[in-house]
Motif scaffolding. Structure first.
Motif, PDB file in Angstrom:
ATOM      1  N   GLN A  37      47.301  41.868  40.482  1.00  0.00           N
ATOM      2  CA  GLN A  37      46.187  42.517  41.159  1.00  0.00           C
ATOM      3  C   GLN A  37      46.568  43.974  41.425  1.00  0.00           C
ATOM      4  OE1 GLN A  37      43.494  40.434  43.040  1.00  0.00           O
ATOM      5  NE2 GLN A  37      42.939  41.842  44.645  1.00  0.00           N
ATOM      6  N   ALA A  41      36.878  40.912  36.906  1.00  0.00           N
ATOM      7  CA  ALA A  41      37.550  41.691  37.951  1.00  0.00           C
ATOM      8  C   ALA A  41      38.077  43.027  37.444  1.00  0.00           C
ATOM      9  CB  ALA A  41      38.702  40.871  38.537  1.00  0.00           C
ATOM     10  N   ASN A  42      38.268  43.167  36.117  1.00  0.00           N
ATOM     11  CA  ASN A  42      38.833  44.403  35.579  1.00  0.00           C
ATOM     12  C   ASN A  42      37.776  45.357  35.020  1.00  0.00           C
ATOM     13  OD1 ASN A  42      38.161  42.929  33.310  1.00  0.00           O
ATOM     14  ND2 ASN A  42      40.029  43.412  32.197  1.00  0.00           N
ATOM     15  N   TRP A  93      45.057  44.649  32.464  1.00  0.00           N
ATOM     16  CA  TRP A  93      45.111  43.361  33.133  1.00  0.00           C
ATOM     17  C   TRP A  93      43.743  42.679  33.056  1.00  0.00           C
ATOM     18  CZ3 TRP A  93      42.116  42.489  37.568  1.00  0.00           C
ATOM     19  CH2 TRP A  93      41.477  43.627  38.063  1.00  0.00           C
ATOM     20  N   ARG A 150      39.384  48.466  40.519  1.00  0.00           N
ATOM     21  CA  ARG A 150      40.851  48.550  40.550  1.00  0.00           C
ATOM     22  C   ARG A 150      41.390  49.322  39.348  1.00  0.00           C
ATOM     23  NH1 ARG A 150      43.071  45.669  44.383  1.00  0.00           N
ATOM     24  NH2 ARG A 150      41.741  44.260  45.548  1.00  0.00           N
TER      25      ARG A 150
END
Length: 184
Positions: free
Chosen positions: A100, A20-21, A183, A63
């Motif tokens: 998040q 996700a990162n 993160w 993100r």
């Protein structure tokens, strides 16, 4: 000017097991194509003459790279010794788990010149090679992590670039990274 993705950047930005990162909604080839077909919003000088930063508006759902450390999230910080590649020595890193961040407004692409990449053992056919990317809310560079500055000062043999440590830049980096973390 031509740009290619280096193997180092491909492994970190587009790992085999997606995370996700990392960069979302884009393949390595699509990322490279976008960089070659779209002018950056700005071109910033990097930490050395062979390094340039191309600022692009984020065209993905990637993100932000960092999250501010607060009393409310400090308990989510983790740390471990890790190496970026098999040939590098592990160093202490920290990151958040269970947060998040917002979708980044900008992708700040870190480029090294063909000449520098050849010195580091990564010859390329293009003028510039992608070595990393910052995902940010502002069209600006996030300070390089202190350990990355130290690794660069150690030289190419240890996974760095051979650029000496700049004490003032190092202290600015420490100030930022004391108050922010990546993160996962």
């Amino acid at each position: 000017m031509s740009i290619v993705m280096t193997p180092f950047a491909r492994n970190r930005l587009f790992p085999r097991m997606p995370r996700a990162n990392t960069i979302q909604d884009c393949t390595p080839a699509g990322f490279e194509r976008h960089l070659n077909e779209h002018e950056p919003l700005a071109v910033l000088d990097g930490y050395a003459p062979f390094c340039k930063l191309h600022v692009h508006r984020n065209w993905t759902s990637t993100r932000c790279l960092t999250v501010p450390i607060t009393d409310a999230n400090r308990h989510l910080l983790r740390s471990a010794y890790e190496a970026r590649t098999r040939s590098e020595l592990p160093v202490l890193v920290r990151w958040f788990e269970g947060v998040q961040p917002p979708v980044a407004e900008y992708l700040v692409v870190i480029l090294y010149s063909r000449e520098q990449l050849a010195k580091e053992g990564t010859p390329i056919e293009a003028d510039w090679g992608v070595v990393g990317c910052l995902y940010t809310m502002e069209p600006a560079e996030i300070p390089m992590a202190p350990i990355t500055m130290m690794r660069n000062a150690l030289g190419v043999e240890e996974g760095g670039s051979g650029v000496p440590l700049d004490r003032e830049a190092y202290l600015r980096s420490v100030e930022f990274w004391e108050n922010n973390a990546n993160w996962r």
